[in-house]
Design an enzyme around this catalytic site. Sequence first.
Site, PDB file in Angstrom:
ATOM      1  N   THR A  45      50.516  42.291  36.737  1.00 38.12           N
ATOM      2  CA  THR A  45      51.878  42.831  36.675  1.00 38.12           C
ATOM      3  C   THR A  45      51.825  44.320  36.356  1.00 38.12           C
ATOM      4  OG1 THR A  45      52.052  42.088  34.374  1.00 38.12           O
ATOM      5  CG2 THR A  45      52.939  40.611  36.075  1.00 38.12           C
ATOM      6  N   VAL A  47      53.823  46.570  33.418  1.00 38.93           N
ATOM      7  CA  VAL A  47      53.753  47.096  32.054  1.00 38.93           C
ATOM      8  C   VAL A  47      52.548  46.501  31.324  1.00 38.93           C
ATOM      9  CG1 VAL A  47      54.929  47.221  29.809  1.00 38.93           C
ATOM     10  CG2 VAL A  47      56.242  47.493  31.925  1.00 38.93           C
ATOM     11  N   CYS A  48      52.260  45.241  31.597  1.00 36.39           N
ATOM     12  CA  CYS A  48      51.190  44.528  30.884  1.00 36.39           C
ATOM     13  C   CYS A  48      49.848  45.255  30.898  1.00 36.39           C
ATOM     14  CB  CYS A  48      51.042  43.110  31.425  1.00 36.39           C
ATOM     15  SG  CYS A  48      52.544  42.116  31.266  1.00 36.39           S
ATOM     16  N   PRO A  49      49.350  45.712  32.058  1.00 35.64           N
ATOM     17  CA  PRO A  49      48.038  46.373  32.010  1.00 35.64           C
ATOM     18  C   PRO A  49      48.041  47.659  31.192  1.00 35.64           C
ATOM     19  CG  PRO A  49      48.937  46.443  34.238  1.00 35.64           C
ATOM     20  CD  PRO A  49      49.837  45.577  33.419  1.00 35.64           C
ATOM     21  N   LEU A  52      47.785  46.431  27.533  1.00 36.82           N
ATOM     22  CA  LEU A  52      46.478  45.851  27.271  1.00 36.82           C
ATOM     23  C   LEU A  52      45.401  46.927  27.217  1.00 36.82           C
ATOM     24  CD1 LEU A  52      46.964  42.739  29.541  1.00 36.82           C
ATOM     25  CD2 LEU A  52      46.811  42.709  27.038  1.00 36.82           C
TER      26      LEU A  52
END
Length: 188
Positions: A45, A47-49, A52
């Site tokens: 996806t 925003v997630c990376p 993380l």
Amino acid sequence: MGIIGSTIKPFKATAFKAGENFYDVTEKDIEGKWAVFFFYPADFTFVCPTELEDLGEHYEMLQKLGVEVFAVSTDTHFSHKAWHDTSEKIGKLKYAFLGDQMHVLSNNFGVLRDGVGLADRATFVVDPDGVIQLMEITCEGVGRNANELVRKIRAAQYVRSHPGEVCPAAWEEGSDTLAPSLDLVGKL
């Protein structure tokens, strides 16, 4: 929600971690340790990376503080490995990714979106006794800041090791703390 101060519930999840085989993680594996459960909606996806990767840039510091990090989504451990193998940002991360396709962790922490099957963007810090000390939940489009997470963990660790003291707003390690008493009432 009433989750702060509660004890982590039993779980079993399969983890993917770079350079290691798949392995199971349970609540027993974090006994006696500080742990971060970093929930995010889904692999592959947007925003997630970024979140993380930001967390990964602080992983070594968190390890020095005695904190283990678990990224958690409702994807499988196989999906986590595929994402690691195909994404430059995710490929450099060294902490564990837990597969929660049965939604046990997401339900235990109260972050499973009804009717969607994805976890909210949420962070939980668990102390060595298995007690949830910190939590943060944001909306889908708002990413978290690992600098602030580290600051909060340092504060929680300080308060745990210094009974009778509390950390005021924006407290940084080495700053003054407060000792709550009747003498302070109305004077702050």
